[in-house]
Design a protein around this motif. Sequence first.
Motif, PDB file in Angstrom:
ATOM      1  N   PHE A  87       0.831  -1.205   0.000  1.00  0.00           N
ATOM      2  CA  PHE A  87       0.000   0.000   0.000  1.00  0.00           C
ATOM      3  C   PHE A  87       0.866   1.256   0.000  1.00  0.00           C
ATOM      4  CE2 PHE A  87      -1.592   3.454   2.687  1.00  0.00           C
ATOM      5  CZ  PHE A  87      -2.710   3.842   1.980  1.00  0.00           C
ATOM      6  N   TRP A  88       1.881   1.296   0.874  1.00  0.00           N
ATOM      7  CA  TRP A  88       2.768   2.464   0.965  1.00  0.00           C
ATOM      8  C   TRP A  88       3.618   2.599  -0.291  1.00  0.00           C
ATOM      9  CZ3 TRP A  88       1.561   5.631   4.709  1.00  0.00           C
ATOM     10  CH2 TRP A  88       0.978   5.129   5.866  1.00  0.00           C
ATOM     11  N   ILE A  89       4.128   1.481  -0.781  1.00  0.00           N
ATOM     12  CA  ILE A  89       5.001   1.511  -1.950  1.00  0.00           C
ATOM     13  C   ILE A  89       4.227   1.943  -3.192  1.00  0.00           C
ATOM     14  CG2 ILE A  89       6.442   0.072  -3.461  1.00  0.00           C
ATOM     15  CD1 ILE A  89       7.078  -1.590  -0.852  1.00  0.00           C
ATOM     16  N   ASP A  90       2.996   1.472  -3.332  1.00  0.00           N
ATOM     17  CA  ASP A  90       2.175   1.862  -4.482  1.00  0.00           C
ATOM     18  C   ASP A  90       1.875   3.352  -4.489  1.00  0.00           C
ATOM     19  OD1 ASP A  90       2.136  -0.767  -5.304  1.00  0.00           O
ATOM     20  OD2 ASP A  90       0.125  -1.176  -4.522  1.00  0.00           O
ATOM     21  N   LYS A  91       1.879   3.978  -3.326  1.00  0.00           N
ATOM     22  CA  LYS A  91       1.564   5.409  -3.192  1.00  0.00           C
ATOM     23  C   LYS A  91       2.813   6.284  -3.135  1.00  0.00           C
ATOM     24  CE  LYS A  91      -2.977   5.043  -2.637  1.00  0.00           C
ATOM     25  NZ  LYS A  91      -3.933   5.745  -3.457  1.00  0.00           N
ATOM     26  N   LEU A  92       3.998   5.722  -3.390  1.00  0.00           N
ATOM     27  CA  LEU A  92       5.236   6.497  -3.302  1.00  0.00           C
ATOM     28  C   LEU A  92       5.197   7.820  -4.075  1.00  0.00           C
ATOM     29  CD1 LEU A  92       8.269   4.036  -3.328  1.00  0.00           C
ATOM     30  CD2 LEU A  92       7.713   5.753  -1.614  1.00  0.00           C
ATOM     31  N   PRO A  93       4.705   7.848  -5.326  1.00  0.00           N
ATOM     32  CA  PRO A  93       4.703   9.138  -6.028  1.00  0.00           C
ATOM     33  C   PRO A  93       3.926  10.218  -5.269  1.00  0.00           C
ATOM     34  CG  PRO A  93       4.285   7.357  -7.572  1.00  0.00           C
ATOM     35  CD  PRO A  93       4.232   6.753  -6.199  1.00  0.00           C
ATOM     36  N   GLU A  94       2.784   9.851  -4.710  1.00  0.00           N
ATOM     37  CA  GLU A  94       1.970  10.824  -3.962  1.00  0.00           C
ATOM     38  C   GLU A  94       2.652  11.237  -2.669  1.00  0.00           C
ATOM     39  OE1 GLU A  94      -2.159   9.384  -3.606  1.00  0.00           O
ATOM     40  OE2 GLU A  94      -1.601   8.037  -5.253  1.00  0.00           O
ATOM     41  N   TRP A  95       3.163  10.248  -1.900  1.00  0.00           N
ATOM     42  CA  TRP A  95       3.809  10.568  -0.626  1.00  0.00           C
ATOM     43  C   TRP A  95       5.035  11.445  -0.854  1.00  0.00           C
ATOM     44  CZ3 TRP A  95      -0.053   9.558   2.054  1.00  0.00           C
ATOM     45  CH2 TRP A  95      -0.668   8.313   2.161  1.00  0.00           C
ATOM     46  N   CYS A  96       5.824  11.131  -1.872  1.00  0.00           N
ATOM     47  CA  CYS A  96       7.027  11.917  -2.152  1.00  0.00           C
ATOM     48  C   CYS A  96       6.668  13.356  -2.518  1.00  0.00           C
ATOM     49  CB  CYS A  96       7.852  11.267  -3.259  1.00  0.00           C
ATOM     50  SG  CYS A  96       8.707   9.765  -2.731  1.00  0.00           S
ATOM     51  N   GLU A  97       5.648  13.511  -3.343  1.00  0.00           N
ATOM     52  CA  GLU A  97       5.231  14.862  -3.723  1.00  0.00           C
ATOM     53  C   GLU A  97       4.762  15.649  -2.502  1.00  0.00           C
ATOM     54  OE1 GLU A  97       2.114  17.201  -6.676  1.00  0.00           O
ATOM     55  OE2 GLU A  97       2.305  15.028  -6.832  1.00  0.00           O
ATOM     56  N   MET A  98       3.949  15.032  -1.652  1.00  0.00           N
ATOM     57  CA  MET A  98       3.439  15.717  -0.460  1.00  0.00           C
ATOM     58  C   MET A  98       4.563  16.093   0.502  1.00  0.00           C
ATOM     59  SD  MET A  98      -0.198  13.945   0.550  1.00  0.00           S
ATOM     60  CE  MET A  98       0.429  12.290   0.716  1.00  0.00           C
ATOM     61  N   ALA A  99       5.595  15.259   0.610  1.00  0.00           N
ATOM     62  CA  ALA A  99       6.677  15.489   1.566  1.00  0.00           C
ATOM     63  C   ALA A  99       7.822  16.310   0.983  1.00  0.00           C
ATOM     64  CB  ALA A  99       7.206  14.151   2.074  1.00  0.00           C
ATOM     65  N   GLY A 100       7.746  16.622  -0.303  1.00  0.00           N
ATOM     66  CA  GLY A 100       8.819  17.374  -0.940  1.00  0.00           C
ATOM     67  C   GLY A 100      10.056  16.543  -1.222  1.00  0.00           C
ATOM     68  N   PHE A 101       9.894  15.220  -1.328  1.00  0.00           N
ATOM     69  CA  PHE A 101      10.994  14.312  -1.656  1.00  0.00           C
ATOM     70  C   PHE A 101      11.133  14.239  -3.176  1.00  0.00           C
ATOM     71  CE2 PHE A 101      12.076  11.300   1.975  1.00  0.00           C
ATOM     72  CZ  PHE A 101      11.673  12.175   2.961  1.00  0.00           C
ATOM     73  N   PRO A 102      12.301  13.842  -3.664  1.00  0.00           N
ATOM     74  CA  PRO A 102      12.432  13.571  -5.101  1.00  0.00           C
ATOM     75  C   PRO A 102      11.429  12.502  -5.516  1.00  0.00           C
ATOM     76  CG  PRO A 102      14.584  13.613  -4.065  1.00  0.00           C
ATOM     77  CD  PRO A 102      13.567  13.661  -2.956  1.00  0.00           C
ATOM     78  N   LYS A 103      11.015  12.560  -6.756  1.00  0.00           N
ATOM     79  CA  LYS A 103      10.019  11.613  -7.261  1.00  0.00           C
ATOM     80  C   LYS A 103      10.534  10.173  -7.157  1.00  0.00           C
ATOM     81  CE  LYS A 103       7.144  10.546 -11.159  1.00  0.00           C
ATOM     82  NZ  LYS A 103       6.556  10.975 -12.379  1.00  0.00           N
ATOM     83  N   ALA A 104       9.655   9.291  -6.748  1.00  0.00           N
ATOM     84  CA  ALA A 104       9.968   7.861  -6.694  1.00  0.00           C
ATOM     85  C   ALA A 104       8.780   7.102  -7.277  1.00  0.00           C
ATOM     86  CB  ALA A 104      10.224   7.413  -5.261  1.00  0.00           C
ATOM     87  N   GLU A 105       9.074   6.044  -7.988  1.00  0.00           N
ATOM     88  CA  GLU A 105       8.033   5.233  -8.609  1.00  0.00           C
ATOM     89  C   GLU A 105       7.725   4.007  -7.754  1.00  0.00           C
ATOM     90  OE1 GLU A 105       6.272   6.086 -11.239  1.00  0.00           O
ATOM     91  OE2 GLU A 105       7.445   7.930 -11.420  1.00  0.00           O
ATOM     92  N   PRO A 106       6.505   3.492  -7.861  1.00  0.00           N
ATOM     93  CA  PRO A 106       6.182   2.248  -7.162  1.00  0.00           C
ATOM     94  C   PRO A 106       7.064   1.108  -7.686  1.00  0.00           C
ATOM     95  CG  PRO A 106       4.194   3.290  -8.024  1.00  0.00           C
ATOM     96  CD  PRO A 106       5.366   4.018  -8.609  1.00  0.00           C
ATOM     97  N   PHE A 107       7.247   0.107  -6.877  1.00  0.00           N
ATOM     98  CA  PHE A 107       8.066  -1.042  -7.269  1.00  0.00           C
ATOM     99  C   PHE A 107       7.564  -2.271  -6.527  1.00  0.00           C
ATOM    100  CE2 PHE A 107      10.101   0.977  -3.642  1.00  0.00           C
ATOM    101  CZ  PHE A 107      10.257  -0.084  -2.764  1.00  0.00           C
ATOM    102  N   THR A 108       8.036  -3.409  -6.974  1.00  0.00           N
ATOM    103  CA  THR A 108       7.788  -4.669  -6.280  1.00  0.00           C
ATOM    104  C   THR A 108       9.147  -5.273  -5.962  1.00  0.00           C
ATOM    105  OG1 THR A 108       5.743  -5.028  -7.507  1.00  0.00           O
ATOM    106  CG2 THR A 108       6.730  -6.962  -6.447  1.00  0.00           C
TER     107      THR A 108
END
Length: 146
Positions: A87-108
């Motif tokens: 759940f957290w990994i799938d939402k990485l792009p959103e969480w990173c944007e909200m936190a001001g982190f560099p963009k990250a893509e979901p992964f498995t």
Amino acid sequence: MSLKVHVVPVTPYQQNCSIIQCQATGLAAIVDPGGDIERIEAAISQMNATVEKILLTHGHLDHCAAADVLRQKLAVPMEGPEQGDSFWIDKLPEWCEMAGFPKAEPFTPDRWLEDGDTVTVGEQTLEVIHRANSANILNERYEEIS
């Protein structure tokens, strides 16, 4: 057990990424690479380590946002976290944007980890133990078993 550990504070949160290295073989694992790849690479070079894998304790952005970039760059497998953290990994792009982190893509990851599993670093074997933290979020802690 002969493991050398170097802690690298990463991300604006100063989360601890660890490089754990088997002293017998020089092989190492990067644990929780949340960001600051250049700092992580400098620590690996300073340790004269050969990275064989990436280990993730859980799917929060400050622990895993740089994991897939490093996996691809180093051509190594990634183990962990537990599958419930997808759940957290799938939402990485959103969480990173909200936190001001560099963009990250979901992964498995190449392997999900569960309580009681083992992981190796060089000649060392570690057991995965799941523990709920104060926020009631499942974490893993790696402990020596041999």
